[in-house]
Design an enzyme around this catalytic site. Sequence first.
Site, PDB file in Angstrom:
ATOM      1  N   TYR A 161       0.670  -0.992  -0.012  1.00  0.00           N
ATOM      2  CA  TYR A 161      -0.196  -0.022  -0.120  1.00  0.00           C
ATOM      3  C   TYR A 161       0.815   1.226  -0.096  1.00  0.00           C
ATOM      4  O   TYR A 161       2.125   1.182   0.532  1.00  0.00           O
ATOM      5  CB  TYR A 161      -0.888   0.009   1.237  1.00  0.00           C
TER       6      TYR A 161
ATOM      7  N   TYR B 299      -0.142  -9.953   1.053  1.00  0.00           N
ATOM      8  CA  TYR B 299       0.999  -9.093   1.889  1.00  0.00           C
ATOM      9  C   TYR B 299       0.890  -9.641   3.510  1.00  0.00           C
ATOM     10  O   TYR B 299       0.126  -9.954   3.975  1.00  0.00           O
ATOM     11  CB  TYR B 299       0.656  -7.651   1.780  1.00  0.00           C
TER      12      TYR B 299
ATOM     13  N   ARG C 231      -2.090 -11.937   4.094  1.00  0.00           N
ATOM     14  CA  ARG C 231      -3.505 -11.598   3.835  1.00  0.00           C
ATOM     15  C   ARG C 231      -3.608 -12.141   2.306  1.00  0.00           C
ATOM     16  O   ARG C 231      -2.763 -11.918   1.318  1.00  0.00           O
ATOM     17  CB  ARG C 231      -3.779 -10.142   3.609  1.00  0.00           C
TER      18      ARG C 231
ATOM     19  N   HIS D 290      -7.117  -9.207  -1.719  1.00  0.00           N
ATOM     20  CA  HIS D 290      -8.257  -8.468  -1.479  1.00  0.00           C
ATOM     21  C   HIS D 290      -8.355  -7.176  -1.875  1.00  0.00           C
ATOM     22  O   HIS D 290      -7.424  -6.164  -1.868  1.00  0.00           O
ATOM     23  CB  HIS D 290      -8.683  -8.455  -0.154  1.00  0.00           C
TER      24      HIS D 290
ATOM     25  N   HIS E  38     -10.648  -3.771  -0.507  1.00  0.00           N
ATOM     26  CA  HIS E  38     -11.466  -3.160   0.340  1.00  0.00           C
ATOM     27  C   HIS E  38     -12.396  -2.374  -0.464  1.00  0.00           C
ATOM     28  O   HIS E  38     -12.172  -1.575  -1.384  1.00  0.00           O
ATOM     29  CB  HIS E  38     -10.608  -2.290   1.286  1.00  0.00           C
TER      30      HIS E  38
HETATM   31 FE   FE2 Z   1      -5.830  -4.726   3.097  1.00  0.00          FE
END
Ligand code: FE2
Length: 235
Positions: free
Chosen positions: A104, A143, A153, A156, A158
């Site tokens: 991110y 990640y 994770r 995905h 959000h």
């Molecule tokens: Fe996330």
Amino acid sequence: MKLNPYRPEDDGQPPSLFPPYASTVARSPRHAPIRIPQTLTEITGPAAPWSRLMGPAIADLTRQHAGEPIGQRIVIAGRVLDEDRRPVPDTVMEIWQCNAAGRYIHVKDQWDAPIDPNFTGAGRVITDAEGAYRFTTVRPGAYPWGNHKNAWRPSHIHLSLLGPGFATRLVTQLYFPDDPLIEIDAIANAVPPAARARMVARFDIATTQANFALGYLFDVILRGRQATPFEDHHG
Ligand SMILES: [Fe+2]
């Protein structure tokens, strides 16, 4: 007569306390919720079109910079529906995700994966009269996170949905159907087993664009027994 208390799990919603998802232990409420009566202030909102209030939709996350981001291009499409599967128009869907390497753009995200200078990972679309939405992006990577040793994770995206007022905001995560990390993910597993598939997009060859992008379908159902699982915290 004493009514049975409502349990979100019964509708496939995750409980606020799920100890395998470690941060829920500290942040889940210790007291029973207090009901706040909803008045016009909570359930209504501005009458102006969303695009006037928030700016135009950002439906292509691959076109926000000079160059194209690295990664598998994908199209996500679907509808926002109520419990009777009626379309819900004029719903803002905010989108955020990591890049194809799993990173991110966020000061707290400093793990060893590259930033993509051509990818921000934030977008916004609005459902049309049929409740339909559509956006183009790249498939996010997996990640690591600090929940437990070697925790990763699944891929995905959000999604936050906003209806006429802030009290109607709902947040969920979209997963991908071929991802082995879902079944060992503490966040996905906070959702009761019968409802987990509702968070997984479906590959769709008709949505796939020839020589351009893979297509996935993802309908969001706002309430009822088939409701999409929503979270009240972001993990
Ligand atoms: Fe996330």
